[in-house]
Every structure is written in C-alpha cells, then in structure tokens.
Write a protein that holds these residues in place. Structure first.
Motif, PDB file in Angstrom:
ATOM      1  N   PHE A   1      -6.256 -10.443  -4.583  1.00  0.00           N
ATOM      2  CA  PHE A   1      -5.266  -9.386  -4.316  1.00  0.00           C
ATOM      3  C   PHE A   1      -4.923  -9.385  -2.829  1.00  0.00           C
ATOM      4  O   PHE A   1      -5.821  -9.480  -1.983  1.00  0.00           O
ATOM      5  N   VAL A   2      -3.634  -9.255  -2.552  1.00  0.00           N
ATOM      6  CA  VAL A   2      -3.172  -9.092  -1.166  1.00  0.00           C
ATOM      7  C   VAL A   2      -2.362  -7.802  -1.118  1.00  0.00           C
ATOM      8  O   VAL A   2      -1.369  -7.661  -1.826  1.00  0.00           O
ATOM      9  N   CYS A   3      -2.797  -6.865  -0.290  1.00  0.00           N
ATOM     10  CA  CYS A   3      -2.134  -5.565  -0.169  1.00  0.00           C
ATOM     11  C   CYS A   3      -1.411  -5.525   1.174  1.00  0.00           C
ATOM     12  O   CYS A   3      -2.059  -5.512   2.227  1.00  0.00           O
ATOM     13  N   THR A   4      -0.077  -5.508   1.155  1.00  0.00           N
ATOM     14  CA  THR A   4       0.642  -5.432   2.427  1.00  0.00           C
ATOM     15  C   THR A   4       0.731  -3.965   2.853  1.00  0.00           C
ATOM     16  O   THR A   4       0.785  -3.059   2.019  1.00  0.00           O
TER      17      THR A   4
ATOM     18  N   ALA B   1       0.858  -1.195   0.000  1.00  0.00           N
ATOM     19  CA  ALA B   1       0.000   0.000   0.000  1.00  0.00           C
ATOM     20  C   ALA B   1       0.885   1.232   0.000  1.00  0.00           C
ATOM     21  O   ALA B   1       1.802   1.347   0.818  1.00  0.00           O
ATOM     22  N   TYR B   2       0.617   2.146  -0.923  1.00  0.00           N
ATOM     23  CA  TYR B   2       1.296   3.450  -0.930  1.00  0.00           C
ATOM     24  C   TYR B   2       0.198   4.501  -0.764  1.00  0.00           C
ATOM     25  O   TYR B   2      -0.566   4.761  -1.698  1.00  0.00           O
ATOM     26  N   GLY B   3       0.138   5.108   0.419  1.00  0.00           N
ATOM     27  CA  GLY B   3      -0.974   6.011   0.697  1.00  0.00           C
ATOM     28  C   GLY B   3      -2.289   5.262   0.522  1.00  0.00           C
ATOM     29  O   GLY B   3      -3.248   5.812  -0.009  1.00  0.00           O
TER      30      GLY B   3
ATOM     31  N   ASN C   1      -8.868   2.515   3.542  1.00  0.00           N
ATOM     32  CA  ASN C   1      -9.794   1.839   2.605  1.00  0.00           C
ATOM     33  C   ASN C   1      -9.059   1.150   1.454  1.00  0.00           C
ATOM     34  O   ASN C   1      -9.556   1.085   0.323  1.00  0.00           O
ATOM     35  N   ALA C   2      -7.844   0.619   1.755  1.00  0.00           N
ATOM     36  CA  ALA C   2      -7.016   0.011   0.692  1.00  0.00           C
ATOM     37  C   ALA C   2      -7.779  -1.065  -0.083  1.00  0.00           C
ATOM     38  O   ALA C   2      -7.641  -1.157  -1.309  1.00  0.00           O
TER      39      ALA C   2
ATOM     40  N   THR D   1      -7.663  -8.709   0.296  1.00  0.00           N
ATOM     41  CA  THR D   1      -7.367  -8.567   1.718  1.00  0.00           C
ATOM     42  C   THR D   1      -6.130  -7.704   1.915  1.00  0.00           C
ATOM     43  O   THR D   1      -5.336  -7.517   0.993  1.00  0.00           O
ATOM     44  N   THR D   2      -5.954  -7.207   3.132  1.00  0.00           N
ATOM     45  CA  THR D   2      -4.719  -6.503   3.493  1.00  0.00           C
ATOM     46  C   THR D   2      -3.939  -7.386   4.457  1.00  0.00           C
ATOM     47  O   THR D   2      -4.503  -8.301   5.075  1.00  0.00           O
ATOM     48  N   LEU D   3      -2.651  -7.105   4.555  1.00  0.00           N
ATOM     49  CA  LEU D   3      -1.784  -7.902   5.434  1.00  0.00           C
ATOM     50  C   LEU D   3      -0.791  -6.970   6.118  1.00  0.00           C
ATOM     51  O   LEU D   3      -0.004  -6.289   5.446  1.00  0.00           O
TER      52      LEU D   3
END
Ligand code: FMN
Length: 265
Positions: A76-79, A51-53, A86-87, A106-108
C-alpha cells in the motif's frame, strides 16, 4: 498490478510511476463500477490512495473488503500533502480487517489538495522540496526488491490523529450532505464535475450540475469536482484558503486522463 483511487491525479501519477513496464494500472472506481467479482492475481499487487484525515477513502476501504487478492506481495502507498500522522498504522488496520496481510506500507508526500487549509499556489511552489520523483523511485526499488517494511508510527503521530478526530470532520458519505454546494448561477453545465467524480455523485439536471452526497458510491470528499470546475461554481463548507489561486490537478495528469480514470459519465 497497481490499483489506485484519485481525486486530483496525484495517486494516478504515483501509480503510473510505480508500475513496471507492461504492468496493469487499474482505477478502483472503474473496477467497482464494473460489477461482478473483484478478483486480482499477480506477483505483486499495489494499492495507491490519498490520505483523508490520515485514513483510507471510504471507497478504497469498501474495495479492499469486497475484492480478493492472490499475490505473494501486497503493498500500500498512501499519498498525503502535509501530515501523514499514523496513516500507515490505520492502513494496516483496514487491511487486516479485510483479511489482508500487506508486506509493505508506506506514505508518500505530494501536493496537498485540501483546499480549506492550503493555498494551491503555495503548494505548487513547494513541489521541488517534496522530492516526489526521488521518493517514488525509492518505493519502486523497494517493491522491485520485494522489501518487507511497514512504515513506523510514533505516539506523536497517533496523538495528531486523535486531535484531528476530535474536530469532528468525517469523510464518509453520510456526513457529507452539505460538504460541497454547487451554485446554479455560476454553473455552465460543462459536466466536468460529473466526469471527474470517482463516486458518481454529480448529475446534470436542466443543464446544471446537481450533487447528492449519497448518489452513486457516495461522496468521498475527494474535491475532484471543486478543483476541476472551470467556473468556480463549487464551494466547500469547510472553507477555501485561497479562492483566487488556480485549482490543482497533478501537473503530469491531463483532465482527459482524470476523467477516464474516474468514470467520465
Ligand atoms: C478530504 C481530504 C482529506 C485530506 N486529509 C489529509 C491529511 O489528513 N493529511 C495530509 O497530509 N493530506 C491530506 N489530504 C491531502 C491529500 O491526501 C493529498 O493531496 C493526496 O496526494 C491527493 O491525492 P489525489 O490527487 O490522488 O487525489 C486530504 C485531502 C482531502 C481531499
């Protein structure tokens, strides 16, 4: 098949841990550099990015727009390191704009490599509480079960992103001209910055590293160069929370692996 983008190794590590035995793990920058058509087919295709911003890196957005995916299960996995906001929703918007319909987003939580706000010593100390291994195992089980799930987002998450956007920070090449500077006095000409840059933005001129935000695919602000520079020759206009702390690279990823992942030019 898993495709990833990484600056400091978190996403490479996550991609590797998520891969089933024998499953292909491909670097997005390498795929972009290969040229030709970007066509991928598999039972399941995963895209892992930082995630960038709260947003997708520029190159990942460009990649999903250019590529075509033939997969019954796309995920998709967003670290991220501190606040995902709200990524997941932003990811879904980017995916849909690219004509994709992910089954799982998901986020991680991992180490936060954003040097302007975070002390890497403090971040390393917090690794155990982030439960990265356990969370990766959950995502891996979800993917194996082909779970349909989009991480929910709250109004508070959206407000956090609005607040971030109001700061005016943009992680697009056109806005990153002066984002990073290389001190020629400190540069030892080792080329490590050029080798870890996923976008091909650093070159050696007269034995010294020179960066251009518009070169190659354009700077994505990933901070790979700043973290990997052994001479501390690279500074970020947004600041440096603890210049004394050793820089970060995911502890399970070697410098050679990061260079290989990102092009190693
Ligand atoms: C330009 C930039 C912006 C970032 N923005 C966020 C953010 O909004 N929220 C967050 O929690 N982490 C943020 N981070 C931290 C990264 O998302 C996180 O450390 C990620 O796991 C790094 O992955 P990598 O090691 O594969 O590059 C940011 C890092 C960078 C370099």
């Amino acid at each position: 098949m898993i495709l990833y983008f990484t600056g400091t190794g978190n996403c490479l590590y996550a991609a590797r841990k998520l891969a089933a035995e024998g499953e292909k793990v491909l670097s997005i920058p390498q795929e972009m550099r290969r040229g030709g058509e970007l066509v991928y087919a598999d039972d399941a295709i995963g895209i892992v990015y930082p995630a960038y911003g709260h947003m997708m890196p520029d190159m990942v957005r460009e990649f999903i727009n250019r590529a075509s995916f033939d997969a019954p299960y796309l995920y998709f996995v967003c670290t991220y390191g501190n606040r995902h906001a709200n990524a997941a929703e932003l990811c879904l918007e980017n995916a849909r704009a690219a004509g994709l319909n992910p089954a799982y987003v998901t986020t991680l939580l991992m180490v936060d490599n954003w040097l302007p706000n975070f002390d890497m010593d403090e971040q390393r100390a917090r690794i155990p509480e982030k439960k990265i291994g356990e969370n990766l195992a959950c995502i891996r089980a979800d993917v194996a079960a082909r779970r349909q799930w989009i991480e929910p987002v709250t109004d508070e998450d959206r407000a956090a992103h609005e607040q971030f956007m109001s700061l005016g920070l943009r992680f697009e090449p056109s806005a990153l001209g002066d984002f990073l500077t290389i001190d020629p006095e400190r540069c030892i000409g080792c080329r490590i910055c050029a080798k870890v840059c996923p976008a091909g933005c650093v070159a050696l001129e007269g034995g010294k590293a020179v960066r251009s935000a518009q070169a190659g695919f354009g700077c994505n602000a990933c901070l790979a160069c700043m973290h990997a520079c052994p001479a501390r020759a690279i500074a970020c206009a947004a600041g440096d929370k603890n210049p004394e702390a050793p820089r970060f690279r995911n502890e399970r990823v070697t410098l050679a692996e990061l260079q290989e992942a990102n092009g190693g030019c």
